[in-house]
Design a protein around this motif. Sequence first.
Motif, PDB file in Angstrom:
ATOM      1  N   GLU A   3     -15.364  -2.334  -4.235  1.00  0.00           N
ATOM      2  CA  GLU A   3     -15.672  -1.846  -2.894  1.00  0.00           C
ATOM      3  C   GLU A   3     -14.675  -0.769  -2.463  1.00  0.00           C
ATOM      4  N   LEU A  54     -16.381   2.619  -1.406  1.00  0.00           N
ATOM      5  CA  LEU A  54     -16.209   3.170  -0.055  1.00  0.00           C
ATOM      6  C   LEU A  54     -15.607   4.559  -0.122  1.00  0.00           C
ATOM      7  N   TYR A  96     -18.222   7.047  -1.259  1.00  0.00           N
ATOM      8  CA  TYR A  96     -19.149   7.512  -0.218  1.00  0.00           C
ATOM      9  C   TYR A  96     -18.509   8.657   0.562  1.00  0.00           C
ATOM     10  N   ARG A 122     -25.865  20.015   4.048  1.00  0.00           N
ATOM     11  CA  ARG A 122     -25.831  18.838   4.915  1.00  0.00           C
ATOM     12  C   ARG A 122     -26.507  17.628   4.276  1.00  0.00           C
ATOM     13  N   LEU A 154     -24.717  14.326   3.449  1.00  0.00           N
ATOM     14  CA  LEU A 154     -24.561  13.214   4.395  1.00  0.00           C
ATOM     15  C   LEU A 154     -25.596  12.140   4.164  1.00  0.00           C
ATOM     16  N   THR A 155     -26.862  12.553   4.035  1.00  0.00           N
ATOM     17  CA  THR A 155     -27.890  11.533   3.818  1.00  0.00           C
ATOM     18  C   THR A 155     -27.738  10.920   2.429  1.00  0.00           C
ATOM     19  N   TYR A 186     -25.140   8.382   2.793  1.00  0.00           N
ATOM     20  CA  TYR A 186     -25.641   7.241   3.567  1.00  0.00           C
ATOM     21  C   TYR A 186     -26.490   6.310   2.690  1.00  0.00           C
ATOM     22  N   LEU A 209     -24.350   4.487   0.378  1.00  0.00           N
ATOM     23  CA  LEU A 209     -23.639   3.408   1.075  1.00  0.00           C
ATOM     24  C   LEU A 209     -24.526   2.179   1.237  1.00  0.00           C
ATOM     25  N   VAL A 210     -25.771   2.392   1.680  1.00  0.00           N
ATOM     26  CA  VAL A 210     -26.648   1.242   1.920  1.00  0.00           C
ATOM     27  C   VAL A 210     -26.920   0.515   0.600  1.00  0.00           C
ATOM     28  N   THR A 241     -23.758  -1.124  -0.928  1.00  0.00           N
ATOM     29  CA  THR A 241     -23.334  -2.338  -0.223  1.00  0.00           C
ATOM     30  C   THR A 241     -24.261  -3.500  -0.554  1.00  0.00           C
ATOM     31  N   ASN A 292     -34.767   3.548  11.295  1.00  0.00           N
ATOM     32  CA  ASN A 292     -33.663   4.010  12.128  1.00  0.00           C
ATOM     33  C   ASN A 292     -32.339   3.714  11.418  1.00  0.00           C
ATOM     34  N   LEU A 293     -31.512   4.750  11.250  1.00  0.00           N
ATOM     35  CA  LEU A 293     -30.319   4.582  10.429  1.00  0.00           C
ATOM     36  C   LEU A 293     -29.340   3.571  11.011  1.00  0.00           C
ATOM     37  N   VAL A 294     -29.253   3.503  12.363  1.00  0.00           N
ATOM     38  CA  VAL A 294     -28.347   2.521  12.971  1.00  0.00           C
ATOM     39  C   VAL A 294     -28.854   1.108  12.707  1.00  0.00           C
ATOM     40  N   LYS A 311     -30.605   0.094  10.250  1.00  0.00           N
ATOM     41  CA  LYS A 311     -30.364  -0.240   8.845  1.00  0.00           C
ATOM     42  C   LYS A 311     -28.958  -0.824   8.671  1.00  0.00           C
ATOM     43  N   ILE A 312     -27.985  -0.193   9.341  1.00  0.00           N
ATOM     44  CA  ILE A 312     -26.605  -0.692   9.226  1.00  0.00           C
ATOM     45  C   ILE A 312     -26.504  -2.083   9.850  1.00  0.00           C
ATOM     46  N   THR A 330     -17.187  -0.842   5.720  1.00  0.00           N
ATOM     47  CA  THR A 330     -18.516  -0.311   5.397  1.00  0.00           C
ATOM     48  C   THR A 330     -19.256   0.087   6.661  1.00  0.00           C
ATOM     49  N   LEU A 348     -17.732   3.230   8.260  1.00  0.00           N
ATOM     50  CA  LEU A 348     -18.076   4.421   7.490  1.00  0.00           C
ATOM     51  C   LEU A 348     -19.555   4.761   7.662  1.00  0.00           C
ATOM     52  N   GLY A 349     -20.403   3.705   7.658  1.00  0.00           N
ATOM     53  CA  GLY A 349     -21.831   3.936   7.834  1.00  0.00           C
ATOM     54  C   GLY A 349     -22.116   4.611   9.165  1.00  0.00           C
ATOM     55  N   LEU A 384     -21.055   8.201   9.234  1.00  0.00           N
ATOM     56  CA  LEU A 384     -22.042   9.064   8.575  1.00  0.00           C
ATOM     57  C   LEU A 384     -23.250   9.298   9.478  1.00  0.00           C
ATOM     58  N   VAL A 385     -23.671   8.233  10.207  1.00  0.00           N
ATOM     59  CA  VAL A 385     -24.819   8.392  11.102  1.00  0.00           C
ATOM     60  C   VAL A 385     -24.500   9.432  12.184  1.00  0.00           C
ATOM     61  N   ARG A 426     -22.446  11.973  11.959  1.00  0.00           N
ATOM     62  CA  ARG A 426     -22.500  13.299  11.327  1.00  0.00           C
ATOM     63  C   ARG A 426     -23.949  13.724  11.059  1.00  0.00           C
ATOM     64  N   ILE A 427     -24.783  12.746  10.647  1.00  0.00           N
ATOM     65  CA  ILE A 427     -26.190  13.075  10.379  1.00  0.00           C
ATOM     66  C   ILE A 427     -26.867  13.509  11.681  1.00  0.00           C
ATOM     67  N   SER A 485     -25.952  17.073  12.548  1.00  0.00           N
ATOM     68  CA  SER A 485     -26.534  18.190  11.808  1.00  0.00           C
ATOM     69  C   SER A 485     -28.059  18.168  11.749  1.00  0.00           C
ATOM     70  N   TYR A 486     -28.681  16.986  11.867  1.00  0.00           N
ATOM     71  CA  TYR A 486     -30.147  16.951  11.825  1.00  0.00           C
ATOM     72  C   TYR A 486     -30.766  16.770  13.207  1.00  0.00           C
ATOM     73  N   ILE A 521     -35.649  13.061   9.315  1.00  0.00           N
ATOM     74  CA  ILE A 521     -34.655  13.638   8.408  1.00  0.00           C
ATOM     75  C   ILE A 521     -35.310  14.027   7.094  1.00  0.00           C
TER      76      ILE A 521
END
Lengths: 497, 129
Positions: free
Chosen positions: A143, A147, A150, A161, A164-165, A168, A171-172, A175, B30-32, B34-35, B89, B92-93, B96-97, B99-100, B103-104, B112
Motif C-alpha cells: 500500500e 499510494l 497513484y 489532464r 488524473l482520471t 483515480y 486508486l479505486v 485499493t 459519482n466519484l465521491v 465511489k470513494i 487512500t 488521496l482519492g 484527486l477528485v 483536481r478532476i 480540470s473537467y 468525464i
Amino acid sequence: MSLLFEHMAALQVAVPLLSAPVCSLLRGGRQPWFLALAVSWFAFFASISLLIQVLDSGDISYHMGNWAPPFGIEYRVDAINAFVLLIISGISAVALPYARLSVAHEVDPRRHGQFYTAYLLCLTGLLGGTITGDAFNIFVFLEISSLSAYVLVAAGARQDRRALTAAYNYLVLGTVGATFFVIGIGLLYMVTGTLNITDLAERLPPLVDNRAVQAGFAFIIVGMGLKLAMFPMHTWLPNAYTYAPSTVTVFLASTATKVSVYVVLRFLFTVFGPSYGFVGLTFEYIFLPLAILAMFIGSAAAIYQTNLKRLFAYSSVAQLGYMVLGIALGNVAGLTATVLHLFNHALMKGALFMALGCVALRIGAVSINGVRGLGREMPWTFAAIAGAGLSLIGVPSTVGFISKWYLILGALENGWWPVAVLIVASSLLAVIYVWKIIEAAYFGAAPEGRGPVSEAPLEMLAPLWLMVVANFYFGIDADLTTSVAGKVAATFLGGGS
Amino acid sequence: MLDAILAHYNYWLIIILMMIGLYIVISRGNLVKKIVGLNIFQTSVFLLYITLAKVTGGTAPILTGKPEIFSNPLPHVLILTAIVVGIATTALGFALVVRIRESYGSIEEDDILAAERAEEEIAVKEALS
C-alpha cells in the motif's frame, strides 16, 4: 563494516524510507533528485550484497528489532526475493540518472521535492513488500508503494489532464485489490493464528480442507491478480502507464507489477503448494486460459493503438500473460521462465519506455504519426526502440528469446503443444506492433510543420543504451539469470508445500 | 440452519456491509460516492479482523496480575495500521477528485468519459490528417 552487512536486510528498506521525509524538505534545484539517486544506488549496492550472501551461504533471516519470529517481524531473504530486490533497485539505479532531464521537462519544478519523495516511498514499498517474511507486512508495504504510485501517475496531469482520471481508477482498483488481499490474510490468520510466511507454510498442511483456508487463497489470488494486472483485471494499467510522466512509466512498468507477481509466486509455492488440490486446479482452469487470453488480447489491442505509450502498456498486459503462463505450466522450466521474465521484461520495457521518454522530451506527444520520419533525426533513440523491440518479440540473442525458450520447453514437457504454438503465434503479433513503429519512424515522411528535431541528450541516451545492451548481453550470456531462476524454480517445486 | 446463521451473525453483517461497499464502488458514477463505497468496503474488513479477535469472556489485554482471559490484541494492532492506510487512500482519492473537478468541471463519470472521448477523437483526427 561487518555491522553494515549484518543489517543489510533492514538497511535495504530503512534507508529509502527514512530519506523520503528528508527529500520532502528539500526544495528546488537538483537536491531532491540527487538524494533519490544516491539512495537508489545504495539500494542497488545493498541488493547485490544480499544476493551474494544468499547465493554463498543460504537464506538470510533478519529479526526486526531482535524480536524472534513468529512473534516479531522477520525479513527473510532467499534466492527469489533477492533476485526481485535486484531487479527493483537495479531499474531504479538506471532510471534515476535518466530521470533528471525528463522530470524537469514534465513535472512542475516547484513540485520536484514532493515528486522524488513519492518516488522514494514507492521504492521503499516495493523493496519492503519483497523482502519481508510477514504476510500483513506485505500488505502495508504494497500500500505504501501503491499510494505513492497513484501520486506519481497523477503527476502527469501537467502534460495531460487524463492522468488524473487514470490515477483515480488506479486508486479505486488498487485499493479493492489490496483489501481483497487483506481479507485473504485475515481468513488465514483466523485459522492458523500466525502471519509469518514460514510459520503459515508449516501450519497449513493439516488444514487443507478448511473452507476458510480455501476462501483465503481465492481472495489473495484475486487481490494480487488486480495488482499485477492479470487479464481481465488489467483495465487500470493502460491509462496509468500512458499518462504518467515518462520516468514514472519506466519505473512502474519495470517493477510494480513484478512485485505482485512475486507475491503470487510466494503464496502459491511457499505458503500453499501446487500439491494442494485447490491450488493445482487454479493452474489449469484459471491461470492457463487467462494467460493465453492476455497474450492475445493484450497484443491485439496493442496493434490498434495510436499512442505509443499505450501501445507498449497493452504489450505489458500480454507480457504479464507470459509470466502467468509460466506459473500455469507448473513445472521447473515454466517457473524458470516466469522468474526469468520478471527480469527480462523489466529490461525490455525499461528500455522502450525510456526511449519514448526521449521522444516525448523532443516532440511532446508520442503518437504513431508524430514519430514519422524521426528515425533519421533521432537515430540513437530509434535504434534503441528497434533493439528493445526485437527483444520484446523474442528474437534469438535477446533476453526475450530466453524467456520464451523456457516457456516453450515447459509447455512441451507437459505435452501441451498447442500452448507452445500459441506462444509463437502471439510473438508474431508483437512483430506487427513493433514493425508499425519502425515503419513510421524510418520510412514515414515527417509530418508538415515539424521543424528539425535534435537527438536526445547524452544524459538520457546513456541509461537507455545501458538497458538495450543489457537486453542483448543477458540474451547471449544468460548463465547468471538462468541459474538463479532455475534454482528458484527447483526450490519452489521441490522443497515447497 | 437458522441457529448457524444467528450464531455467526457478526460475520453475516460484515459480509452484507462488504457487498454494499463493493456494489457502490461498481455501480455509482459519482466519484465521491465511489470513494464512500470504498470506505464502507474497507471498514467491513476492519470489522472482520476485530470480530475474529474477540475471545468469549475476554477483556482488554491489560496485565493486572490477576488471571484473566484476554481478547487477542494482535488483530487490533493490525487494523490500526490498516485504518491509517484507509485514511491515506481516502485523502488521496478526494484530492484527486478535487483536481478532476478543477480540470473537467464535473465529478460524474459519464461527463468525464464523454469529455475524454471527445478529446480522443480530436487527437485521432489530427493524427490521421
